[in-house]
Design a protein around this motif. Structure first.
Motif, PDB file in Angstrom:
ATOM      1  N   GLU A 151       0.826  -1.213   0.000  1.00 15.07           N
ATOM      2  CA  GLU A 151       0.000   0.000   0.000  1.00 15.07           C
ATOM      3  C   GLU A 151       0.857   1.259   0.000  1.00 15.07           C
ATOM      4  OE1 GLU A 151      -2.512  -0.424   3.415  1.00 15.07           O
ATOM      5  OE2 GLU A 151      -3.558  -2.142   2.554  1.00 15.07           O
ATOM      6  N   ALA A 152       1.982   1.226   0.701  1.00 15.01           N
ATOM      7  CA  ALA A 152       2.876   2.389   0.735  1.00 15.01           C
ATOM      8  C   ALA A 152       3.615   2.560  -0.585  1.00 15.01           C
ATOM      9  CB  ALA A 152       3.863   2.243   1.885  1.00 15.01           C
ATOM     10  N   LEU A 153       3.860   1.460  -1.294  1.00 13.78           N
ATOM     11  CA  LEU A 153       4.642   1.508  -2.528  1.00 13.78           C
ATOM     12  C   LEU A 153       3.826   1.902  -3.761  1.00 13.78           C
ATOM     13  CD1 LEU A 153       6.798  -1.668  -1.906  1.00 13.78           C
ATOM     14  CD2 LEU A 153       7.655   0.682  -2.117  1.00 13.78           C
ATOM     15  N   ILE A 154       2.553   1.570  -3.794  1.00 14.67           N
ATOM     16  CA  ILE A 154       1.738   1.805  -4.996  1.00 14.67           C
ATOM     17  C   ILE A 154       1.769   3.259  -5.456  1.00 14.67           C
ATOM     18  CG2 ILE A 154      -0.642   1.802  -5.903  1.00 14.67           C
ATOM     19  CD1 ILE A 154      -1.021  -0.861  -4.353  1.00 14.67           C
ATOM     20  N   PRO A 155       1.496   4.236  -4.595  1.00 15.51           N
ATOM     21  CA  PRO A 155       1.500   5.615  -5.103  1.00 15.51           C
ATOM     22  C   PRO A 155       2.889   6.076  -5.575  1.00 15.51           C
ATOM     23  CG  PRO A 155       0.977   5.565  -2.744  1.00 15.51           C
ATOM     24  CD  PRO A 155       1.062   4.160  -3.210  1.00 15.51           C
ATOM     25  N   ILE A 156       3.924   5.554  -4.978  1.00 11.75           N
ATOM     26  CA  ILE A 156       5.286   5.941  -5.378  1.00 11.75           C
ATOM     27  C   ILE A 156       5.623   5.309  -6.725  1.00 11.75           C
ATOM     28  CG2 ILE A 156       7.724   5.895  -4.725  1.00 11.75           C
ATOM     29  CD1 ILE A 156       6.686   5.639  -1.774  1.00 11.75           C
ATOM     30  N   ALA A 157       5.204   4.063  -6.937  1.00 10.40           N
ATOM     31  CA  ALA A 157       5.447   3.396  -8.221  1.00 10.40           C
ATOM     32  C   ALA A 157       4.700   4.085  -9.353  1.00 10.40           C
ATOM     33  CB  ALA A 157       5.049   1.931  -8.128  1.00 10.40           C
ATOM     34  N   LEU A 158       3.565   4.684  -9.049  1.00 10.74           N
ATOM     35  CA  LEU A 158       2.774   5.366 -10.070  1.00 10.74           C
ATOM     36  C   LEU A 158       3.268   6.777 -10.360  1.00 10.74           C
ATOM     37  CD1 LEU A 158      -0.796   4.196  -8.998  1.00 10.74           C
ATOM     38  CD2 LEU A 158       0.554   3.423 -10.971  1.00 10.74           C
ATOM     39  N   ALA A 206      10.980   3.415 -10.382  1.00  7.51           N
ATOM     40  CA  ALA A 206      11.397   2.083 -10.834  1.00  7.51           C
ATOM     41  C   ALA A 206      11.671   1.161  -9.652  1.00  7.51           C
ATOM     42  CB  ALA A 206      12.637   2.199 -11.725  1.00  7.51           C
ATOM     43  N   GLU A 207      12.349   1.677  -8.640  1.00 10.31           N
ATOM     44  CA  GLU A 207      12.630   0.859  -7.451  1.00 10.31           C
ATOM     45  C   GLU A 207      11.337   0.503  -6.728  1.00 10.31           C
ATOM     46  OE1 GLU A 207      14.557  -1.601  -5.497  1.00 10.31           O
ATOM     47  OE2 GLU A 207      15.866  -0.255  -6.618  1.00 10.31           O
ATOM     48  N   ALA A 208      10.391   1.438  -6.688  1.00  9.34           N
ATOM     49  CA  ALA A 208       9.107   1.163  -6.048  1.00  9.34           C
ATOM     50  C   ALA A 208       8.358   0.062  -6.803  1.00  9.34           C
ATOM     51  CB  ALA A 208       8.266   2.439  -5.975  1.00  9.34           C
ATOM     52  N   ALA A 209       8.426   0.084  -8.122  1.00  9.54           N
ATOM     53  CA  ALA A 209       7.769  -0.963  -8.909  1.00  9.54           C
ATOM     54  C   ALA A 209       8.424  -2.331  -8.650  1.00  9.54           C
ATOM     55  CB  ALA A 209       7.819  -0.619 -10.401  1.00  9.54           C
TER      56      ALA A 209
END
Length: 188
Positions: A162-169, A178-181
């Motif tokens: 949940e914390a990574l999704i907005p950063i990956a987008l 890219a690292e978040a994805a």
């Protein structure tokens, strides 16, 4: 040369005392594993092994957690803080997690030391460590933020995803996106 010990080297130790003073001692190391003691009127606040990184190789410092936390907060160089963070990554204690989080969030600290705090929190892997990383996704320096999202990827939990999704987008740094994805994929 023949007859020379494979670990014959001089190693500098920086001892920081309670009053703020510091001094350096030079050790002669002749074995792969050694233990040393130094005379002191009072217990030092912290000790930094090879503070100028003059010896190529890894070393392990075994020290009490309070000394490592003091080193993390007060070492005069990024290397001193980095070494403390590495050692603290083996200690799942509330005080240690708070100290790592505080340095990670301190924008005045060199990004490399802050990144090592994120890696240490990932190594601890507890619920409190995950919460500290989730609260650190907004750090300003992109290299420190990239370390935070990498560390979040070490947790196979929905909260990390949940914390990574907005950063990956969307992140101002494509390297962080890219690292978040990648990290998002690792949480599955």
């Amino acid at each position: 040369p023949e007859g020379t010990a494979p670990f014959a080297l001089s190693l500098e130790i920086e001892i920081h005392e309670a009053g703020g003073a510091s001094r350096r001692e030079l050790l002669s190391v002749t074995r792969a594993v050694e233990t040393h003691a130094f005379p002191a009127a009072v217990r030092p606040r912290f000790v930094i092994v090879d503070p100028d990184h003059r010896v190529v190789g890894d070393h392990t410092l075994t020290a009490p957690a309070d000394m490592l936390r003091a080193q993390l907060a007060s070492a005069p160089t990024a290397r001193g803080r980095w070494l403390a963070a590495q050692s603290l990554g083996k200690r799942d204690e509330p005080e240690t997690i708070a100290a790592l989080r505080d340095v990670l969030l301190d924008e005045t600290v060199f990004w490399g030391a802050r990144a090592e705090c994120a890696y240490a929190l990932a190594a601890i892997r507890g619920t409190e460590a995950l919460a500290a990383l989730r609260g650190s996704t907004g750090v300003k320096h992109p290299k420190a933020r990239r370390a935070v999202v990498w560390a979040l990827g070490r947790f196979a939990k929905a909260e990390a995803a949940e914390a990574l999704i907005p950063i990956a987008l969307s992140d101002e740094s494509y390297a962080v996106e890219a690292e978040a994805a990648r990290s998002l994929g690792a949480t599955r």
